[in-house]
Design an enzyme around this catalytic site. Structure first.
Site, short mmCIF file in Angstrom:
data_model
loop_
_atom_site.label_atom_id
_atom_site.label_comp_id
_atom_site.label_asym_id
_atom_site.label_seq_id
_atom_site.Cartn_x
_atom_site.Cartn_y
_atom_site.Cartn_z
N HIS A 219 50.56 74.23 -2.57
CA HIS A 219 50.32 73.34 -0.91
C HIS A 219 49.00 73.06 -0.67
CE1 HIS A 219 50.67 74.58 3.32
NE2 HIS A 219 51.13 73.31 3.24
N GLU A 222 48.03 69.38 -1.82
CA GLU A 222 48.31 69.19 -0.94
C GLU A 222 47.61 68.42 0.07
OE1 GLU A 222 50.31 68.64 2.91
OE2 GLU A 222 52.19 69.92 1.48
N HIS A 223 46.91 69.83 0.71
CA HIS A 223 45.47 69.15 1.90
C HIS A 223 44.47 68.90 1.18
CE1 HIS A 223 47.96 71.20 5.23
NE2 HIS A 223 48.39 71.59 3.96
N GLU A 300 49.45 76.34 9.28
CA GLU A 300 50.56 76.27 9.06
C GLU A 300 51.44 77.32 8.56
OE1 GLU A 300 51.32 73.32 6.33
OE2 GLU A 300 50.16 72.02 7.07
#
Length: 1026
Positions: A219, A222-223, A300
């Site tokens: 994750h 992905e950023h 998030e």
């Protein structure tokens, strides 16, 4: 009904793109019209016959074969598409192994391209074209926040923190007016105009590949890939480029896949593709950006924590066998990606680059691009740009060997869980072998269709008659959490009443009796073919969906299906194989099930806490009486049986011959004293508004079983308790639509309820209102509108009225008075003749036998006139465990330019626009054309002058702050996330007003909303008729 989310594919939009679909709308006036369904319609079309028809139609335009002959835009004949789909498709594979699907979205009119090439395209400004929300219509009554539960969440670590839960019954919440809802839909439609050019790329790696010592690394990567590239080193350059040119981007990380997407204006598409591709060719991922981006990931995570769906997934994953990736913490946060790595001397930066080099390889990437360029142009661009993505030659990550992850003693138990929201629900879950390979049969779809049925003989029908359940959802959402290469989930979630919570074991037994009946009868070909036909109809006439959603789903489909099934693999039923269905059915035994009982009433009994989300839970063996019974050959329930043949399935799709002159805009075809719009003025202020909500939700409850077959046949309905009366909306294929409309009017005419139904609905409404209030974003909206709208009912007011008690007599009196005097107004649009359209109104008048209104009651929505200053209303969130805050800034302006020229992409958009004219009693059906002409006369100077006037010291500004709980806000130790103010005490929540920050000067702070607004003037109501 079938669990939401079963369909991940292109045809997410319901209805058809041509006029065979019709949408009559009838009203006792406005209210919101974004429903959460009262009866469930499986979300996808299908059928071998439809597939063959699509194959015949591949590459053909509805307007003829002229463009097919243009070699530059010749589509791939192997890719099956809907006959209603005008787009052209081509599949290519680059030398580096990357697979790409090219989509040319040229709109043809009489065989001629309507779009110029990008080089010839005229300047059209840099208007923002943000992603739009499709009209996701389902049948039933209105609800604000979707359904409560665990069924439809995926294990995405996308950039969203929404709790779109899934097992609340479809309760009406008229928190927004019909006018506001229609205005929002029109605005998002204009922003989401299909003019945008889009692309999505899927990498076949996700959170399952996280290293054990760096949870959340996939994750985080992905950023980080977006933080500049060797060719375009500016850290925020891509986002700035998109923003400047009317675009947006996003990404999400699932269990075994990561998806990236963006959209932009056409003339910047090629440059955007080049900039975007560099993140997969040579991303910088500079060390200095790591700490900043960790905070984004942590944010998030904090947004996700108050979601019951996310919390259940984390708890569920913890039950997997040791060593299975479902036990991992996929989200990542500041602790796992920053603080703990530093303590353990782990270099996150080096590990991040290693992960990218190992897993971001071209040979297991799939790309989709959709544009108004020709296929040849797109192929040239994609080959030139994306061939540079490296191929490391290493095998794709595989987890298929990790079978039966939940075949453990811990799984087959009862888990009591304390939720965030006020809800009782029972989830029964099985873990099956992976089912993706059976996508042409779709056994879980067949089973969920039956388990989720709401008609006679269904589980829900039986439970509703016992007053034990409000709603039921069953199926597999096809997300990474529910379906991956190691297992597939089949889950049945029942929203329980207070009485149902006391009898949850009996509820589970009814479910097991139904499943056993299905096992003994075996698969039924008639039902499978009925499902196939319903979905074939929808596929054949599917409307065009949002381009971003479309390419996202396709790039994932390319990882799963053969080329010819890219567009259909998640939509159509191709092959009836009873042995495959029976094999899945026979695995659904009580002994293999996991039971989760969700209720605030569990508080005090749950002494365990899930590590990452803090979910309070307990675990216990299944009660011995029930475990012994379920291990035996228990009796079937004779009230449970298969559904009868569906009489609502459309078979006549012929276009009707017009029986009156064609007009561009709606015309009045019938006008009487009894009129055209159901309306009753809300002149008793307090009680009637809540009684109205109760009335509409009981009516929707009464319709749940008889209208369910219509709903699964793609005939949808909504009942909306609006500000000025009742709105009924129906849509679908015209052939059987009058039957559904008449059914609703019959139930309205013969409205009745028992004390048990009254108690069940009012108790659930209390939960619905409360669940809305505990979300910071919806509380902020409620506070803002309470300040702005004259005589508005706030959600807290409604909740307080319910908590103080309603009487059955007051509801009976209200309904009798409501139905005695009405004015009815309607809009019929679609494949109906003028004569047939008048039959709708005549049926209402004949059946309800009402008197005309004694006095005309015009539609009026009044707004207070804010003073020329900056107002602040700052309140504390009602969820003591929620660290998230919400800030809204509202400018009261004299005029607003809010549209651009953009064609309607399907019938519903035009209907919504026309319906807005009806419910506001303005009837200016050519308003859009007039506004476009007016907009063309607006100059840049006009806009600047207008903007500066509203930024001057005469500005009218309202800020609403909803402040979360946390040490940064001066709160003591933050309580458990599930400890909501009065979560189980039955007390009424109240707003806690806070003083403004010392940083905010020259503002007026509102501490008593009603006292303050009583001093303000109310702006006059006016209609814009020119």
């Amino acid at each position: 009904r079938e669990a939401p989310g079963w369909q991940r594919g292109p045809a997410a939009g319901r209805a058809c793109a041509d006029s065979r679909q019709a949408r009559p709308l009838w009203a006792a006036m406005p209210g919101r019209n974004k429903a959460a369904g009262g009866g469930g319609c499986p979300e996808v079309p299908g059928g071998q016959q439809a597939a063959e028809a699509g194959r015949d139609a591949v590459g053909r335009s509805p307007h003829g074969d002229e463009e097919e002959e243009r070699g530059a835009n010749l589509g791939d004949p192997d890719i099956v598409k809907s006959p209603s789909d005008p787009k052209q498709y081509r599949y290519i594979k680059l030398q580096n192994g990357l697979c790409a699907l090219l989509i040319s979205d040229l709109n043809y009119l009489e065989g001629a391209p309507s779009a110029l090439s990008s080089e010839e395209e005229e300047e059209d400004g840099d208007e923002s074209e943000e992603e739009s929300d499709e009209d996701d219509d389902d049948s039933g009554a209105e609800i604000e926040d979707g359904r409560e539960g665990f069924d439809d969440e995926d294990c995405d670590e996308g950039d969203e923190g929404e709790d779109d839960d899934g097992d609340n019954e479809d309760f009406n919440d008229p928190d927004d007016s019909e006018l506001e809802e229609l205005a929002e839909k029109e605005e998002t439609r204009k922003r989401g105009c299909t003019e945008k050019q889009v692309s999505a790329l899927c990498v076949a790696v996700g959170s399952f590949s996280d290293p054990e010592d760096l949870p959340g690394l996939a994750h985080f990567l992905e950023h980080m890939v977006f933080m500049g590239s060797l060719k375009y080193p500016d850290e925020n350059g891509f986002d700035a480029f998109l923003k400047k040119h009317g675009g947006s981007d996003n990404a999400s990380t699932d269990c075994e896949r990561t998806v990236f997407q963006f959209d932009v204006q056409r003339k910047y598409f090629k440059e955007a593709l080049d900039r975007w591709a560099q993140f997969f060719i040579h991303p910088l991922m500079i060390r200095d950006a790591i700490d900043r981006e960790v905070e984004a990931v942590d944010s998030e995570y904090q947004l996700a924590r108050p979601s019951d769906a996310n919390r259940k997934e984390m708890l569920f994953g913890s039950l997997a066998r040791p060593g299975h990736p479902m036990k991992k913490f996929f989200w990542g946060n500041a602790d796992t990606l920053k603080h703990e790595p530093k303590m353990n001397n782990i270099d996150t930066y080096t590990r991040l680059r290693d992960f990218w080099q190992r897993h971001y390889s071209a040979h297991y990437m799939t790309l989709v691009v959709q544009s108004k360029e020709t296929l040849d142009t797109l192929e040239k661009w994609v080959t030139e740009i994306f061939s540079e993505i490296p191929n490391n030659g290493l095998p794709k990550p595989s987890f298929g060997h990790l079978t039966q992850p939940f075949d453990t003693p811990e799984f087959h138990k009862l888990y009591r869980v304390v939720p965030i929201r006020k809800v009782h629900s029972l989830s029964i879950t099985w873990a099956l072998p992976p089912q993706e390979q059976y996508y042409r049969v779709k056994p879980l779809h067949y089973i969920s269709w039956l388990v989720g049925h709401e008609g006679k003989g269904s589980v829900l029908s039986f439970l509703r008659k016992k007053f034990w359940a409000l709603a039921l959802y069953g199926g597999n959402g096809e997300t990474g959490f529910e379906q991956n290469s190691t297992y597939s989930i089949f889950s049945i979630s029942v929203t329980l009443t207070d009485e149902g919570y006391k009898h949850f074991y009996e509820v589970a037994h009814v479910v097991f009796q139904y499943v056993k009946m299905l096992q003994q009868r075996g698969p039924d070909k008639r039902i499978w073919e009925e499902i196939q036909k319903i979905e074939a109809n929808e596929f054949h006439y599917q409307e065009q969906t949002d381009p971003v959603d479309y390419v996202e789903s396709l790039c994932e489909n390319m990882q799963l299906f053969q080329k010819e099934d890219f567009l259909t693999g998640d939509q159509l039923l191709f092959e009836y194989k009873p042995e495959v269905i029976a094999d899945a059915l026979n695995q659904l035994s009580p002994q293999r099930a996991n039971l989760v009982l969700l209720s605030a009433a569990n508080e005090g009994q749950c002494h365990l806490k899930e590590k990452w989300f803090g979910t309070q839970y307990s675990v216990e063996d299944i009660d011995k009486y029930w475990s012994d019974l379920w291990a035996s050959d228990f009796e079937l329930n004779q009230d449970l049986h298969l559904p009868e043949e569906n009489k609502y399935i459309a078979t006549d799709f012929a276009l009707k011959v017009a029986d009156c002159p064609e007009t561009e805009y709606p015309v009045k075809t019938l006008s009487t004293q009894q009129g055209c719009l159901w309306y009753r003025k809300d002149d008793k202020f307090k009680i009637p508004k809540v009684l109205f909500d109760t009335f509409v939700n009981i009516l929707s409850h009464n319709l749940g079983e008889p209208a369910y077959e219509a709903d699964v046949a793609q005939l949808e309905y909504k009942l909306v308790a609006g500000e000025h009366g009742l709105v009924i909306r129906v849509k679908g294929f015209n052939h059987k639509l009058p039957l559904l409309f008449q059914l609703i009017i019959d139930y309205l005419s013969d409205f009745s309820f028992t004390p048990a139904v009254f108690e069940m609905i009012t108790e659930q409404l209390k939960k619905t209102y409360f669940n809305i209030l505990i979300k910071p974003e919806t509380l902020a909206k409620d506070v803002r509108l309470l300040i702005l709208e004259h005589s508005r009912w706030s959600m807290i007011d409604k909740y307080q009225t319910l908590m103080n008690g309603l009487s059955i007599e007051s509801l009976s009196s209200f309904v009798k008075a409501f139905k005695s005097q009405l004015f009815v107004e309607g809009l019929v649009q679609g494949n109906f003749t003028s004569r047939v359209s008048t039959d709708f109104l005549n049926y209402v008048v004949q059946k309800l036998q009402f008197a005309p209104l004694a006095h005309p009651c015009p539609v009026q929505f009044r707004v207070v006139d804010l003073p020329n200053t900056h107002l602040l209303c700052k309140v504390k969130t009602l969820n003591k465990g929620d660290a998230n805050s919400e800030v809204t800034v509202y400018y009261q302006v004299t005029a607003l330019i809010k549209l651009k020229e953009c064609e309607d992409s399907h019938l519903g958009e035009e209907v919504d626009r026309n319906w807005n004219e009806v419910v506001t009693q303005q009837y200016l059906f050519d308003r859009l054309a007039r506004e476009i002409e007016a907009l063309k006369s607006v100059t840049k100077s006009d806009l600047v002058t207008w903007f500066q006037a509203h930024r001057s010291n005469k500005k009218k500004v309202l800020s609403v702050h909803v402040v979360g709980f946390g040490k940064h806000e001066g709160d003591a130790e933050v309580t458990a996330v599930s400890e909501v103010q009065n979560s189980s005490s039955g007390e009424i929540p109240h707003l806690t007003f806070l003083p403004p920050s010392s940083l905010m000067t020259n503002i007026t702070s509102i501490k008593d909303i009603k006292a303050y607004t009583s001093t303000l003037n109310v702006l006059p109501y006016h209609k814009i008729l020119k």
